[in-house]
Design a protein around this motif. Structure first.
Motif, PDB file in Angstrom:
ATOM      1  N   TYR A 168       0.828  -1.213   0.000  1.00 42.16           N
ATOM      2  CA  TYR A 168       0.000   0.000   0.000  1.00 42.16           C
ATOM      3  C   TYR A 168       0.859   1.259   0.000  1.00 42.16           C
ATOM      4  O   TYR A 168       0.522   2.246  -0.653  1.00 42.16           O
ATOM      5  N   ALA A 169       1.979   1.238   0.730  1.00 43.07           N
ATOM      6  CA  ALA A 169       2.853   2.406   0.827  1.00 43.07           C
ATOM      7  C   ALA A 169       4.073   2.263  -0.063  1.00 43.07           C
ATOM      8  O   ALA A 169       5.175   2.702   0.287  1.00 43.07           O
ATOM      9  N   ALA A 170       3.906   1.638  -1.230  1.00 45.82           N
ATOM     10  CA  ALA A 170       5.033   1.443  -2.149  1.00 45.82           C
ATOM     11  C   ALA A 170       5.501   2.772  -2.716  1.00 45.82           C
ATOM     12  O   ALA A 170       4.731   3.726  -2.848  1.00 45.82           O
ATOM     13  N   GLU A 171       6.804   2.839  -3.009  1.00 46.32           N
ATOM     14  CA  GLU A 171       7.432   4.008  -3.626  1.00 46.32           C
ATOM     15  C   GLU A 171       7.288   5.248  -2.751  1.00 46.32           C
ATOM     16  O   GLU A 171       7.086   6.358  -3.247  1.00 46.32           O
ATOM     17  N   THR A 172       7.380   5.083  -1.463  1.00 46.24           N
ATOM     18  CA  THR A 172       7.378   6.201  -0.527  1.00 46.24           C
ATOM     19  C   THR A 172       8.717   6.238   0.197  1.00 46.24           C
ATOM     20  O   THR A 172       9.487   5.267   0.188  1.00 46.24           O
ATOM     21  N   SER A 173       9.011   7.377   0.826  1.00 46.18           N
ATOM     22  CA  SER A 173      10.287   7.513   1.531  1.00 46.18           C
ATOM     23  C   SER A 173      10.390   6.540   2.704  1.00 46.18           C
ATOM     24  O   SER A 173      11.450   5.964   2.958  1.00 46.18           O
ATOM     25  N   VAL A 174       9.277   6.362   3.407  1.00 43.66           N
ATOM     26  CA  VAL A 174       9.285   5.438   4.543  1.00 43.66           C
ATOM     27  C   VAL A 174       9.561   4.015   4.069  1.00 43.66           C
ATOM     28  O   VAL A 174      10.317   3.272   4.699  1.00 43.66           O
ATOM     29  N   SER A 175       8.952   3.630   2.953  1.00 43.49           N
ATOM     30  CA  SER A 175       9.166   2.289   2.426  1.00 43.49           C
ATOM     31  C   SER A 175      10.611   2.086   1.996  1.00 43.49           C
ATOM     32  O   SER A 175      11.180   1.002   2.191  1.00 43.49           O
ATOM     33  N   ASP A 176      11.225   3.120   1.436  1.00 41.35           N
ATOM     34  CA  ASP A 176      12.627   2.995   1.013  1.00 41.35           C
ATOM     35  C   ASP A 176      13.573   2.912   2.207  1.00 41.35           C
ATOM     36  O   ASP A 176      14.504   2.100   2.228  1.00 41.35           O
ATOM     37  N   ILE A 177      13.334   3.753   3.233  1.00 44.74           N
ATOM     38  CA  ILE A 177      14.245   3.801   4.379  1.00 44.74           C
ATOM     39  C   ILE A 177      14.137   2.541   5.222  1.00 44.74           C
ATOM     40  O   ILE A 177      15.134   1.897   5.548  1.00 44.74           O
ATOM     41  N   PHE A 178      12.899   2.185   5.591  1.00 43.99           N
ATOM     42  CA  PHE A 178      12.690   1.059   6.494  1.00 43.99           C
ATOM     43  C   PHE A 178      12.464  -0.257   5.756  1.00 43.99           C
ATOM     44  O   PHE A 178      12.239  -1.281   6.389  1.00 43.99           O
ATOM     45  N   GLY A 179      12.503  -0.230   4.435  1.00 45.23           N
ATOM     46  CA  GLY A 179      12.328  -1.451   3.668  1.00 45.23           C
ATOM     47  C   GLY A 179      13.614  -1.900   3.001  1.00 45.23           C
ATOM     48  O   GLY A 179      14.274  -2.849   3.439  1.00 45.23           O
ATOM     49  N   LEU A 202      21.844  -3.067   5.631  1.00 45.13           N
ATOM     50  CA  LEU A 202      22.779  -2.721   6.695  1.00 45.13           C
ATOM     51  C   LEU A 202      23.740  -3.877   6.960  1.00 45.13           C
ATOM     52  O   LEU A 202      23.357  -5.043   6.907  1.00 45.13           O
ATOM     53  N   ARG A 203      24.982  -3.535   7.243  1.00 45.54           N
ATOM     54  CA  ARG A 203      25.974  -4.553   7.522  1.00 45.54           C
ATOM     55  C   ARG A 203      25.704  -5.163   8.901  1.00 45.54           C
ATOM     56  O   ARG A 203      25.599  -4.458   9.887  1.00 45.54           O
ATOM     57  N   GLY A 204      25.567  -6.463   8.952  1.00 48.30           N
ATOM     58  CA  GLY A 204      25.321  -7.159  10.203  1.00 48.30           C
ATOM     59  C   GLY A 204      23.841  -7.327  10.486  1.00 48.30           C
ATOM     60  O   GLY A 204      23.317  -8.444  10.544  1.00 48.30           O
ATOM     61  N   LEU A 205      23.115  -6.213  10.643  1.00 53.32           N
ATOM     62  CA  LEU A 205      21.689  -6.290  10.961  1.00 53.32           C
ATOM     63  C   LEU A 205      20.820  -6.587   9.752  1.00 53.32           C
ATOM     64  O   LEU A 205      19.669  -6.984   9.913  1.00 53.32           O
ATOM     65  N   GLY A 206      21.341  -6.374   8.559  1.00 52.17           N
ATOM     66  CA  GLY A 206      20.545  -6.598   7.358  1.00 52.17           C
ATOM     67  C   GLY A 206      20.045  -8.033   7.255  1.00 52.17           C
ATOM     68  O   GLY A 206      18.883  -8.274   6.904  1.00 52.17           O
ATOM     69  N   ALA A 207      20.901  -8.993   7.584  1.00 53.14           N
ATOM     70  CA  ALA A 207      20.494 -10.399   7.514  1.00 53.14           C
ATOM     71  C   ALA A 207      19.388 -10.708   8.513  1.00 53.14           C
ATOM     72  O   ALA A 207      18.507 -11.532   8.250  1.00 53.14           O
TER      73      ALA A 207
END
Length: 237
Positions: free
Chosen positions: A175-186, A192-197
């Motif tokens: 629903y919130a595709a192509e938004t800044s929040v979706s890019d940052i927290f998605g 992220l190195r380490g936490l990304g996995a």
């Protein structure tokens, strides 16, 4: 050891007695609140009783709505977030259909589901508090909360709101595709190195789902046990 305990003036038996007294004092305060609700005093007794009854009906209606929202959240997690690829868009499709009918309906429903998680965080923080093992640090009680405890719990809730934002961005990325929040927290948070996995493997999601199910079982069993226990007569308080 005995000399040290006598020097401080508190033996193990004394500390146990003080803990029992504090427990009884807390119970006495709760009884006082119950009596104030059931038997209001003053010139506006009838109005206070009417407001109390209306509050119980409002709590019943709110409980039904919250129960429905909780079930929908669990279904959305099981049908959309766990499978890869998702079995169905579920709430994402629901919000899109509401937007097609009327613009504010989809946005309002989206805000309702997100804000509901914040309310769950606040309720859990007030009910459980910040615990270190078996001891509650900075407890919050109605009419008996220190300013330091209030500020600490506010900071804890604000810190939890970041996790809620990340969770909602992942849950409603359709629903919130192509938004800044979706890019940052998605996308970016998964790189992220380490936490990304950890985020890619949905470790926190499984923990959240397990804690939610465990909480439902524990709270449900506590309510059943409380309903089976004989209630104290309010006339004797």
């Amino acid at each position: 050891r005995g000399q040290g305990q006598r020097g401080t003036g508190k033996t193990r038996k004394t500390r146990r007695a003080l803990a029992e007294i504090n427990k009884r004092l807390v119970q006495l305060e709760e009884d006082e609140l119950i009596l104030q609700k059931m038997y209001p005093q003053g010139e506006d007794r009838d109005a206070s009783w009417t407001v109390t009854v209306m509050g119980y009906y409002a709590s019943l209606g709110g409980g039904v709505v919250c129960g429905i929202v909780s079930i929908l959240w669990m279904l959305h997690i099981g049908l959309y977030m766990f499978p890869d690829p998702p079995l169905t868009p579920f709430l994402n499709r629901f919000f899109v259909d509401l937007d097609a009918a009327f613009g504010l309906l989809g946005t309002g429903s989206f805000a309702l589901f997100c804000f509901y998680l914040i309310m769950c965080v606040i309720k859990g923080n007030v009910k459980v508090g910040f615990r270190l093992l078996l001891w509650t640090v900075y407890p919050m009680r109605l009419g008996n909360t220190l300013m330091s405890a209030f500020l600490f719990n506010v900071n804890l809730i604000m810190l939890s709101s970041i996790a809620v934002i990340q969770f909602c961005a992942k849950a409603f990325d359709g629903y919130a595709a192509e938004t800044s929040v979706s890019d940052i927290f998605g996308q970016e948070i998964e790189n992220l190195r380490g936490l990304g996995a950890v985020f890619r493997e949905n470790v926190f999601l499984y923990i959240f789902f397990g804690v939610a199910c465990l909480s439902a079982i524990v709270l449900g069993s506590d309510e059943v046990k409380a309903s089976r226990q004989p209630r104290r007569n309010l006339e004797s308080l």
